[in-house]
Motif scaffolding. Structure first.
Motif: not given
Length: 484
Positions: A45-50, A200-203, A207-210
């Motif tokens: 998972l790649l998650a962004a929140a303030q 770029e780091l997340s790549k 793996n196949n992240a939502s």
């Protein structure tokens, strides 16, 4: 997923639901409502929140649930199942506090490791089984090199505030840690903002992240009232002291750009009768923890901090944040003012801006996509006498390394022959106009070509200034370090 979803709808284990109820929560925040089901599903998972939206619980709750669902029969010392990496000591402590809060009705064990404190208690703690390890990268690598911790059993990796870790230069440490982890694992990357470098780091990590994002990139909390006062740098300390006293603020977090500036500002506020403390990277961890604890308990009204505190400070209902100086990295402004207006509460962020900082203000306004209202500076304050430190402070605030130098301080030693302008007498074996030769510190040897002189040997004896007593003449020569 709608925010009308309750925690009961997320299918979390009963011990976790009891802890959530104890904490007084029933409805998850948007990031929790979207992230928890995805983490429970087992994917990356790649998650962004303030900041201030509860993202820490967005990964601690599902991690605790999964550990409860798959208990290990044999738990080995120093071999964690979950590794959470954070950029600062304060954030590390905050994350582990969240783990303990929600895991209070379970037997899941956790611990923190970070630098700035004695490594031995951490080493002793790692001799026992641990389920969740929350760590800063540098100290974790220290323990890995000493074979105190075994990362081969990590099932879940969390990179929290990964953008800040990149800003602080942790990328090489992170890559070393990744090389020690098993290939088969779940990866979670949580952050308040996503830069291009983070993607770029997340790549290389995910793996196949939502992906989950519950706020526009680099937005500031809607309930934070932001204002700007245009004031000269030399008057900022007096104006801030006046504002705090006249407004009756009882809890205010103030950000400076430098450690030196944080110390000077805290000293000024204390001198003006306010209770204030400073925290920054040069302070010991014990001092930082004590200052933050006093601030949370109301014993200290003003906490002056550098950007090391912009992440990881979770202070309930903090009403006021002040930017004594604007950050030169505009994203840091978002995190600074995110210390107030958390969990839906209202807050206020005031920035004192010198003309030399207008470029930083414009950069901040571009990144948050709004203009911050400018309010006239308050009146009625009294200027303090000029200080020889002011020129240096101004230089530091503008980011210059070498500012105007302070006047040379007059030496307290008695005036020697050189004070009259006459040349200083040369030592034995030196020609006129040559600087005295220094010994190698700690080597125990005299300069090349000279045998060491011994008392009574007839060799050259160093004479003291203004004294010819035998005890002075026969005293062993001090290392050059002490003769400066």
């Amino acid at each position: 997923m709608s925010t009308s979803v309750t925690f009961a709808d997320l299918g979390l284990a009963d011990p976790l639901m009891r802890a959530i109820a104890d904490a007084g929560y029933t409805i998850p925040t948007p990031i929790q409502a979207q992230a928890i089901p995805r983490v429970l599903a087992g994917g990356d998972l790649l998650a962004a929140a303030q900041t201030g939206t509860g993202k820490t619980a967005g990964f601690t709750l599902p991690i605790l649930h999964m550990l409860l669902a798959k208990p290990l029969e044999l738990r080995k010392p120093g071999r964690p199942r979950v590794l959470i990496l954070t950029p600062t000591r304060e954030l590390t402590a905050q994350v582990e506090e969240s783990v303990k809060t929600y895991g209070v009705h379970t037997k899941i064990s956790s611990m923190v490791i970070f630098g700035g404190v004695n490594i031995n208690p951490q080493t002793n703690a790692l001799r026992k089984p641990v389920d969740i390890l929350v760590a800063t990268p540098g100290r974790l690598l220290d323990h890995c090199q000493q074979r105190n911790v075994d990362l081969s059993g990590v099932e879940i990796l969390v990179l929290d505030e990964a953008d800040r870790m990149l800003d602080m230069g942790f990328i090489r440490d992170i890559r070393k840690i990744l090389a020690l982890l098993p290939r088969q694992r779940q990866n979670l990357l949580f952050s308040a903002t996503f830069s291009d470098e983070i993607r770029e780091l997340s790549k290389g990590v995910l793996n196949n992240a939502s992906e989950v994002s519950v706020a526009a990139r680099n937005t500031t909390a809607e309930r934070v009232d932001q204002t700007v006062h245009m004031v000269p740098q030399a008057h900022k300390r007096d104006i801030l002291s006046h504002i705090i006293r006249e407004s009756g603020w009882h809890q205010v977090l103030v950000f400076t750009r430098t450690k030196h500036g944080a110390n000077r500002l805290a000293e000024k506020l204390v001198k003006d009768g306010l209770s204030a403390s400073a925290i920054h990277g040069n302070k010991s961890q014990a001092a930082r923890t004590r200052a933050l604890d006093d601030f949370k308990k109301g014993k200290v009204a003003v906490l002056v901090a550098t950007d090391i505190a912009a992440r990881g400070l979770d202070i309930d209902q903090l009403p006021q944040v002040v930017n004594f100086e604007l950050p030169n990295v505009p994203e840091d402004y978002v995190h600074r003012i995110g210390r107030t207006g958390r969990a839906g509460a209202a807050g206020s962020a005031v920035s004192l801006v010198d003309s030399s900082e207008v470029k930083y203000l414009k950069a901040i306004e571009r990144i948050i996509k709004k203009q911050i209202p400018q309010v006239p500076a308050p009146t009625g304050w009294t200027a303090s006498p000029a200080s020889p430190h002011d020129a240096d402070d101004e230089a530091r605030s503008e980011g210059r390394r070498d500012g105007p130098r302070r006047p040379p301080q007059r030496s307290s030693r008695p005036a020697g022959p050189s004070s009259t302008g006459a040349p200083r007498p040369a030592r034995a074996g030196q020609g006129a106009g040559h600087a005295p030769r220094r010994d190698v510190q700690g080597s125990g040897r005299a300069p090349s070509g000279h045998a060491p002189a011994r008392a009574g040997s007839g060799g050259p004896v160093r004479t003291g200034s203004g004294s010819n007593s035998p005890s002075q003449a026969n005293r062993p020569r001090r290392p050059a370090l002490f003769n400066k």
